[in-house]
Design a protein around this motif. Structure first.
Motif, short mmCIF file in Angstrom:
data_model
loop_
_atom_site.label_atom_id
_atom_site.label_comp_id
_atom_site.label_asym_id
_atom_site.label_seq_id
_atom_site.Cartn_x
_atom_site.Cartn_y
_atom_site.Cartn_z
N GLY A 77 0.82 -1.21 0.00
CA GLY A 77 0.00 0.00 0.00
C GLY A 77 0.85 1.25 0.00
N SER A 78 0.54 2.18 0.88
CA SER A 78 1.15 3.51 0.87
C SER A 78 2.60 3.51 1.33
CB SER A 78 0.34 4.44 1.79
OG SER A 78 1.03 5.64 2.04
N VAL A 79 3.47 4.08 0.49
CA VAL A 79 4.88 4.24 0.86
C VAL A 79 5.00 5.14 2.09
CG1 VAL A 79 7.10 5.22 0.15
CG2 VAL A 79 5.77 3.85 -1.46
N GLU A 80 4.21 6.22 2.12
CA GLU A 80 4.29 7.16 3.23
C GLU A 80 3.96 6.47 4.56
OE1 GLU A 80 2.95 7.67 0.32
OE2 GLU A 80 3.43 9.68 -0.44
N THR A 81 2.98 5.58 4.55
CA THR A 81 2.65 4.84 5.76
C THR A 81 3.76 3.89 6.15
OG1 THR A 81 0.26 5.02 5.38
CG2 THR A 81 0.99 3.21 6.78
N ALA A 82 4.41 3.29 5.16
CA ALA A 82 5.54 2.39 5.46
C ALA A 82 6.67 3.15 6.13
CB ALA A 82 6.03 1.73 4.17
N ILE A 83 6.92 4.38 5.68
CA ILE A 83 7.96 5.20 6.31
C ILE A 83 7.58 5.49 7.76
CG2 ILE A 83 9.13 7.43 6.24
CD1 ILE A 83 9.87 5.46 3.96
N ASP A 84 6.32 5.83 7.99
CA ASP A 84 5.87 6.10 9.36
C ASP A 84 6.01 4.87 10.24
OD1 ASP A 84 5.29 8.68 8.65
OD2 ASP A 84 3.13 8.41 8.57
N LEU A 85 5.67 3.69 9.70
CA LEU A 85 5.76 2.47 10.50
C LEU A 85 7.20 2.18 10.91
CD1 LEU A 85 4.58 -0.07 11.76
CD2 LEU A 85 4.69 -1.17 9.51
N THR A 86 8.15 2.37 10.01
CA THR A 86 9.55 2.16 10.40
C THR A 86 9.96 3.10 11.52
OG1 THR A 86 10.41 3.71 8.73
CG2 THR A 86 10.19 1.41 8.05
N SER A 87 9.38 4.30 11.50
CA SER A 87 9.69 5.29 12.54
C SER A 87 9.02 4.94 13.86
CB SER A 87 9.26 6.68 12.06
OG SER A 87 9.89 7.03 10.84
N MET A 88 7.88 4.30 13.81
CA MET A 88 7.23 3.83 15.04
C MET A 88 8.02 2.69 15.67
SD MET A 88 3.26 3.81 13.77
CE MET A 88 2.59 5.24 12.90
N ILE A 89 8.56 1.83 14.85
CA ILE A 89 9.33 0.69 15.36
C ILE A 89 10.62 1.17 16.01
CG2 ILE A 89 10.63 -1.36 14.65
CD1 ILE A 89 8.43 -1.65 12.42
N THR A 90 11.22 2.20 15.42
CA THR A 90 12.51 2.70 15.92
C THR A 90 12.30 4.01 16.69
OG1 THR A 90 12.92 3.76 13.78
CG2 THR A 90 13.81 1.54 14.12
N GLY A 91 12.61 5.14 16.05
CA GLY A 91 12.49 6.44 16.71
C GLY A 91 13.82 7.09 16.97
N GLN A 92 14.87 6.26 17.03
CA GLN A 92 16.21 6.78 17.33
C GLN A 92 16.97 7.20 16.08
OE1 GLN A 92 15.11 3.64 17.49
NE2 GLN A 92 16.74 2.15 17.86
N PHE A 93 16.34 7.10 14.90
CA PHE A 93 17.05 7.42 13.65
C PHE A 93 16.37 8.53 12.88
CE2 PHE A 93 17.46 2.77 14.44
CZ PHE A 93 18.81 2.76 14.79
#
Length: 491
Positions: A272-288
């Motif tokens: 689906g949405s690339v933008e949502t995939a970017i947000d999900l990676t940021s939810m999993i991490t946060g330190q980058f």
């Protein structure tokens, strides 16, 4: 023919489900080749594989008359798109004759009884098939009538599910069976495996009604407390921008629960949405935050324009807000366990590939699809945008061409054959287990890795049924990854 010159200006966000007013179904008469010219112009400008289609070359046709002669040689828009302009290597670009249906599909709006099913061949006769229930959507006809994960059915309205051989050793569901599955109402007859793992009718039938339904992709979000370890489990079934707040709320709960590990279940997630995939990676991490997740590669002309005028627009980075501006709830994890299968594609694979340079990502299940290109919806307007005042009022066609591929921060491009699992285990149709429960086979295997348990006993010998399809491959957005930000070019 008017030549197209590329001049990069600004990246402008376009939400596919634009609030611009829909037109009446009674359309004004079309000019000759009007739709074909729109399709050609969109592909000629944005198509990723433009260099492989000579007719898309900027100087291939000497005049508009020459171009129209070429376009008129096709039976219609579909014939032009699929047989004239799509490269052989392209499995994912597609044409829609009604972009309103396409937009609904992106938003998770479909007509369904509530059953998400997989399809498998009858092991005694591949001309027949059966369906197995993978999950049931809440508040639907299926949930209200007692359908549960693991149920099997091979007839609809007393007709067997049948297949069509594709000529390459693979099979598809027959046109008649697809028609039955698309009826407004139908009756399924349940079956079960006997001691030889042959299907036998149970004598139980269930009446189902199909209605328009919006599916929330955040299917299960729970925290498992196992011997004092707080392990988050998220079954996420599609990357849908309109449910970003629900996804973010799930991570807020994981934060509150003190989760120290996460199992991300993407086994049925086609992307689906690339933008949502970017947000999900940021939810999993946060330190980058601000670091590179992916680097885009468009067709040579657009790529050159980006690199000259705005190279930053080619880069997707970890961020700290979702689409509505809310702060992302991050777990700051240093490792992740992902469940994937042959239904896991595109934005799901981006999540895995994008995170690998930063944290330890281990995959459980079977090999994923191998789809690492993004598409965009192009409408018939001067800017190819939906909310343009020049949107053509005479038809509803839109095209969804692949426009770029990507590499992660280390320059790694996803393998076309798919991501192979670190810990392999195939779903057993005769023993699917309960999603989200610690003893469900694939989740249990992931938990083994987190908790340091032995997993050798998880592999079960027995009949392996050949699966060949699923409910979602009858939807327009099946295994598609798309962007909502279209580069603005002046012709």
């Amino acid at each position: 023919m008017k030549k197209i010159t590329l001049s990069l200006t600004l990246l402008t966000l376009l939400i596919l489900t634009s609030c611009s007013k829909d037109r009446d179904d009674e359309l004004a008469p079309l000019a000759e080749l009007e739709i074909e010219n729109f399709i050609y112009n969109g592909m000629q400008l944005y198509y990723l594989y433009k260099p492989e289609i000579p007719q898309l070359g900027n100087t291939f046709f000497e005049s508009t008359a020459d171009l129209n002669t070429y376009l008129s040689g096709f039976a219609g828009p579909e014939d032009l798109f699929y047989n004239g302009l799509v490269a052989d290597v392209d499995r994912f670009s597609f044409l829609s004759d009604d972009y309103r249906d396409l937009e609904n599909s992106f938003a998770g709006v479909t007509k369904t009884s509530g059953i998400d099913y997989g399809l498998a061949l009858d092991r005694n006769d591949p001309n027949f098939a059966f369906a197995y229930v993978r999950y049931v959507m809440p508040n639907t006809s299926a949930s209200q009538n007692g359908v549960t994960r693991g149920m099997l059915f091979n007839t609809i309205n007393a007709e067997r599910l049948t297949t069509t051989a594709n000529g390459d050793g693979t099979y598809s569901l027959s046109a008649r069976s697809r028609e039955l599955l698309n009826l407004d109402s139908y009756t399924i007859a349940l079956a079960e495996f006997d001691s030889n793992e042959d299907l036998q009718p149970t004598g139980v039938s269930i009446d189902l009604v199909q209605e328009e339904y919006t599916e929330n992709p955040v299917f299960i979000a729970k925290t498992l407390d196992i011997n004092g370890s707080k392990i988050g489990y998220l079954m996420y079934n599609a990357y849908r921008r309109n449910f970003d707040s629900d996804l973010n709320a799930a991570f807020a709960q994981f934060q509150a629960d003190g989760v120290t590990d996460l199992v991300l279940d993407l086994r049925y997630n086609g992307g689906g949405s690339v933008e949502t995939a970017i947000d999900l990676t940021s939810m999993i991490t946060g330190q980058f935050n601000g670091e590179i997740i992916t680097q885009q590669q468009w067709n040579p002309e657009i790529q050159a324009a980006f690199e000259a005028d705005d190279p930053e627009s080619l880069i997707d980075r970890f961020d700290n807000t979702i689409s509505d501006g809310s702060a992302i709830n991050s777990l700051n994890l240093s490792r992740l366990f992902v469940i994937g299968t042959g239904s896991t594609a595109s934005a799901s694979e981006l999540t895995i590939i994008g995170l690998q340079p930063y944290i330890d990502v281990q995959t459980v299940g079977t090999t994923t699809v191998g789809k690492f290109q993004a598409s965009i919806t192009l409408y018939d307007s001067e800017t190819f945008r939906r909310n343009d005042e020049t949107l053509n009022p005479r038809h509803f066609y839109a095209i969804q061409p692949l426009v770029y591929t990507y590499a992660n921060a280390n320059g790694v491009v996803g393998p076309p054959a798919g991501i192979t699992p670190d810990f392999e285990l195939r779903e057993d149709i005769s023993n699917l287990g309960t999603l989200g429960e610690a003893d469900e086979p694939l989740l249990s295997l992931a938990l083994d890795q987190i908790l340091g348990r032995s997993y050798a006993s998880k592999n079960k010998s027995g009949t392996v049924f050949e699966t060949f399809g699923e409910r979602k491959n009858q939807t327009a957005t099946y295994q598609r990854m798309y962007i909502e930000a279209l580069p603005n070019y002046v012709k």
